[in-house]
Design a protein around this motif. Structure first.
Motif, short mmCIF file in Angstrom:
data_model
loop_
_atom_site.label_atom_id
_atom_site.label_comp_id
_atom_site.label_asym_id
_atom_site.label_seq_id
_atom_site.Cartn_x
_atom_site.Cartn_y
_atom_site.Cartn_z
N GLY A 20 -24.49 9.71 30.70
CA GLY A 20 -25.00 8.40 31.66
C GLY A 20 -23.79 7.95 32.11
N SER A 21 -22.74 7.61 31.51
CA SER A 21 -21.38 7.05 32.13
C SER A 21 -20.69 8.13 33.10
N ALA A 22 -20.79 9.43 32.76
CA ALA A 22 -20.26 10.39 33.60
C ALA A 22 -21.00 10.54 35.00
N GLY A 23 -22.33 10.31 34.78
CA GLY A 23 -23.15 10.47 35.90
C GLY A 23 -23.06 9.27 36.99
N ARG A 24 -22.85 8.05 36.37
CA ARG A 24 -22.78 6.94 37.10
C ARG A 24 -21.37 6.74 38.08
N ILE A 25 -20.38 7.25 37.27
CA ILE A 25 -19.27 7.40 37.82
C ILE A 25 -19.08 8.31 39.17
N ALA A 26 -19.75 9.59 38.67
CA ALA A 26 -19.74 10.63 39.63
C ALA A 26 -20.69 10.11 40.80
N ALA A 27 -21.77 9.63 40.73
CA ALA A 27 -22.45 9.08 41.76
C ALA A 27 -22.04 8.28 42.82
N LEU A 176 -29.43 -0.98 16.60
CA LEU A 176 -28.97 -1.95 17.64
C LEU A 176 -27.99 -1.44 18.33
N ALA A 177 -26.99 -0.71 17.45
CA ALA A 177 -25.61 -0.26 18.18
C ALA A 177 -25.99 0.78 19.03
N GLU A 178 -26.83 1.50 18.63
CA GLU A 178 -27.19 2.90 19.47
C GLU A 178 -28.01 2.73 20.64
N LEU A 179 -28.82 1.18 20.43
CA LEU A 179 -29.40 0.64 21.85
C LEU A 179 -28.24 0.35 22.70
N LEU A 180 -27.47 -0.41 22.14
CA LEU A 180 -26.31 -0.95 23.23
C LEU A 180 -25.61 0.26 23.71
N LEU A 181 -25.33 1.20 23.03
CA LEU A 181 -24.49 2.33 23.63
C LEU A 181 -25.39 3.09 24.83
N VAL A 182 -26.69 3.11 24.52
CA VAL A 182 -27.62 3.69 25.72
C VAL A 182 -27.62 2.98 26.63
N LEU A 183 -27.80 1.71 26.70
CA LEU A 183 -27.80 0.83 27.67
C LEU A 183 -26.69 0.60 28.57
N LEU A 184 -25.45 0.81 27.65
CA LEU A 184 -24.11 0.50 28.48
C LEU A 184 -23.82 1.12 29.85
N ILE A 189 -22.66 -4.02 31.52
CA ILE A 189 -21.64 -3.46 30.83
C ILE A 189 -20.85 -2.48 31.36
N SER A 190 -21.65 -1.49 32.56
CA SER A 190 -20.89 -0.72 33.24
C SER A 190 -19.76 -1.21 33.96
N HIS A 191 -19.65 -2.50 33.89
CA HIS A 191 -18.20 -3.10 34.62
C HIS A 191 -17.08 -2.46 33.79
N MET A 192 -17.22 -1.97 32.41
CA MET A 192 -16.28 -1.06 31.87
C MET A 192 -15.92 0.35 32.26
N LEU A 193 -16.94 0.84 33.14
CA LEU A 193 -16.83 2.03 33.87
C LEU A 193 -15.96 1.79 35.17
N PHE A 194 -16.74 0.68 35.85
CA PHE A 194 -16.09 0.37 37.12
C PHE A 194 -14.99 -0.33 37.38
N PHE A 195 -14.71 -1.03 36.34
CA PHE A 195 -13.35 -1.89 36.35
C PHE A 195 -12.19 -1.08 37.09
#
Ligand code: HEM
Ligand code: SF4
Ligand code: SF4
Lengths: 215, 441
Positions: A20-27, A176-184, A189-195
């Protein structure tokens, strides 16, 4: 149940997080070609120069203008990044799954960091309610997100200290941790990827194009 | 939350809204959000964590008793965030509010990008709203008039060619009364420098052209000015969202410089004109840089003084402070050179705080003052912070090396009764520089 949640489900969550992260950054990188200016203006030196100032505590004027916020925010982010990665209980699982190992956080430090993360979550919440300029732009999603972030830390802390029944607390914690990870990658929280992307672009535009600085 | 915006009716908004059809609205929403804007729009909206840390960057917010509606992210909430959410279901009231915020309550000064931890470019988001409003035909009446003038007369203030040449000849004579050998060479192909100005100079502040003629003569520069269209380096279309006209204006300006085969273009004391000629215009035309270097007056004076071409005979007395134009300080990093100049010609230069990149905008820039007298009261109220900042220096004169700053600061000085003279740097330089005896004739 526990086996399933910490086994296949955990793997799925991690994969979704990664792809998901890689996909969002690539897009985003692909879409940036349509912004005629982004790539021509990029400049590694000035981009990194700005990034450096903004990951350094008090590296920017705005951080010095809000010293409490800055300290709280840095402690919080150190916590949310370090705890999932370097908690002894997590490392044991990593080792079982991959054979890799790393030095673990001492128990006392881990506990302190967890409490700090939770206190700062509460501080973020208060700010959203009390400060007019923050409340004005806060959406229901922002509150939900704070809850989502706090939840794995609360349940994790309860499980470790066995203040509640161990098994259910642990199960909740992992879920809950898995939920957070999936939604991240798909929430704010994608601000972590885009920062790094937004900061480096602005740093490059200020530095290389405008001969100025942005901190 | 106190909302104390005063109602202001801009006929430009109402005219556009009357003509607007739902089909046009849908088409423009699609054009701007899906075709023109791309990654920057998406990433900024996705990344903003609604932390409000950009608020204190904005003079509008600080000056309006920290009303959150004036904070940078507050303005985004009411404009771009709303547009992306509602798309073509926005109401006329929404559009009116968006146009008011984007055109009259943001100077696109980009200070907030230095305060947002992510470097989110709020000025870009609000300029994109201006683009959207322009395509809908909802533009402040006065601002649209300047754009019409750019389109029809290739300058911002309907100056005709006769008036242009006449003004230059008149200012040549004025300059000669101080420096008899001064001249304003028209159409001299192959000169080192083309000097370009913004239309308010020939229209209302002609003495500034005479000032430059004296400075050029004393420094012994090889220079020229065009007699044709293309002399105006200002660009209001850049701020109204009419990028097609913005591009045409900039192309003619650079074509004129290329036709005169000059080595560089020196421009007068103006901030937005630098932005238009060096950044936004070239960007739209697909050029990374202008075809020949563009030198701002401040940079040029710095060169003349450090190279010894201009000598300072006597420093100016009295406390003098500075209004730093965003587009040459945050936009070109001239903060140091400005201070060098101020100290070179002033006995008692009083610096402002915060300064350099962190300066506060004059609240006139970004096309806001061009929205006309109907918006003046709001604009002046929106920069109480600047009045405080200037008053704290105790100066009796403030130097504004930019036309928008000059007019904006005059309004602020008047409204808040600061009792300061507002001058361009060339006014000081003329008083301070040595005019060698052989030039006096
Ligand atoms: C490398 C990773 C990350 C970077 C560089 C980063 C950076 C930032 C920055 C610059 C802010 C703006 C305001 C502030 O300084 O607090 C912020 C806010 C925030 N971050 Fe992160 N972050 C990262 C990872 C994370 C992660 C993993 C989480 C949660 C699991 C998180 C949760 C938050 C929250 C909840 C806020 C909002 C604070 C508020 O409500 O005002 N961040 N982050
Ligand atoms: S006026 Fe300047 S600081 Fe305020 S929102 Fe606009 S660009 Fe940002
Ligand atoms: S500082 Fe940046 S992230 Fe925070 S609210 Fe303002 S624009 Fe959004």
């Amino acid at each position: 149940m526990y086996e399933f949640v910490t086994g296949p489900l955990a793997l799925a969550a991690i994969l979704i997080f990664f792809f998901g992260s890689a996909g969002r950054i690539a897009a985003m990188l692909l879409l940036a070609k349509k912004d005629k200016v982004v790539y021509p203006y990029l400049n590694l030196h000035y981009g990194l120069r700005s990034l450096f100032h903004w990951v350094l505590p008090f590296g920017a004027r705005n951080m010095r203008m809000h010293p409490f916020f800055t300290v709280f925010s840095f402690l919080f982010h150190i916590g949310v990044l370090a705890l999932p990665l370097f908690l002894r209980a997590h490392l044991v699982m990593w080792e079982r799954a991959t054979g890799l190992t790393a030095p673990a956080l001492p128990e006392a430090l881990a506990d302190t960091l967890t409490v700090i993360v939770l206190l700062v979550c509460f501080f973020f919440l208060l700010r959203r309610i009390v400060s007019p300029e923050v409340r004005y732009v806060t959406t229901a999603g922002d509150y939900l997100l704070l809850l989502l972030v706090a939840a794995p830390f609360i349940t994790g802390f309860l499980a470790t200290h066995q203040w509640t029944e161990y098994r259910p607390a642990l199960l909740f914690h992992v879920l809950l941790a898995e939920l957070l990870l999936v939604l991240l990658p798909f929430t704010r929280i994608s601000h972590m990827l885009f920062f790094p992307l937004t900061r480096m672009y602005m740093g490059a535009e200020f530095g290389a194009v405008r001969h100025s600085k942005d901190w | 939350m106190t909302i104390h915006r005063n109602p202001v009716d801009d006929p430009g908004f109402e005219r556009g809204l009357q003509k607007l059809t739902p089909e046009r609205l849908s088409a423009v929403v699609h054009q701007v959000l899906d075709t023109e804007a791309a990654a920057r729009l998406k990433i900024y909206l996705a990344t903003c964590v609604h932390c409000g840390l950009c608020s204190e960057a904005c003079h509008w917010y600080l000056s309006n008793r920290k009303d959150p509606e004036y904070s940078p992210v507050g303005k985004v909430k009411e404009t771009m965030a709303k547009l992306v959410e509602l798309r073509d279901t926005v109401t006329h009231d929404d559009l009116r509010a968006m146009a008011r915020i984007a055109f009259t309550e943001c100077n696109v000064c980009r200070r907030c990008s230095m305060y947002c931890p992510f470097g989110i470019d709020i000025a870009y988001l609000l300029l994109t709203i201006r683009r959207f409003c322009h395509l809908l035909g909802i533009v402040p009446l006065y601002l649209q008039d300047t754009v019409n003038s750019h389109s029809a007369a290739y300058n911002q203030m309907w100056v005709g060619q006769n008036d242009w040449i006449d003004t230059l000849l008149w200012q040549e004579e004025e300059a000669q009364s101080e420096v008899p050998s001064a001249a304003i060479p028209l159409e001299r192909e192959g000169a080192d420098i083309m000097y370009s100005v913004i239309a308010p100079e020939p229209k209302i502040l002609a003495q500034l052209i005479g000032n430059m003629a004296q400075i050029m003569a004393v420094a012994g520069m090889s220079w020229t000015m065009p007699a044709t269209d293309g002399w105006d380096n200002s660009n209001m279309a850049m701020f109204s969202g009419d990028f097609e006209i913005m591009g045409r204006v900039e192309r003619l300006h650079w074509d004129t410089a290329l036709r005169l085969k000059v080595k560089r273009v020196v421009m007068g004391e103006c901030g937005h004109a630098f932005r238009g000629s060096a950044y936004d215009g070239p960007k739209w035309l697909g050029w990374l840089h202008p075809p020949i270097p563009m030198v701002h007056a401040v940079d040029f004076y710095h060169e003349l003084i450090t190279s010894g071409r201009i000598r300072i005979a006597k420093k100016i007395k009295g406390p003098i402070t500075l209004q730093e134009p965003c587009n040459i300080v945050r936009g070109l990093g001239l903060g140091e050179k400005l201070r060098f100049l101020m100290n070179a010609v002033c006995e008692d230069f009083r610096d402002v705080e915060p300064n350099r990149e962190h300066n506060y905008c004059c609240a006139a820039g970004g096309g806001v003052i061009n929205c006309g007298p109907i918006w003046k009261a709001e604009r002046v109220r929106g920069n109480k912070e600047k009045a405080k900042q200037l008053a704290a220096t105790g100066a009796t004169t403030v130097i504004t090396p930019c036309h928008n700053c000059h007019s904006g600061i005059e309004d602020i000085v008047g409204h808040y009764k600061l009792g300061m003279h507002v001058k361009f740097f060339s006014d000081l330089l003329l008083e301070a520089m040595e005019i060698p005896d052989e030039l006096r004739g």
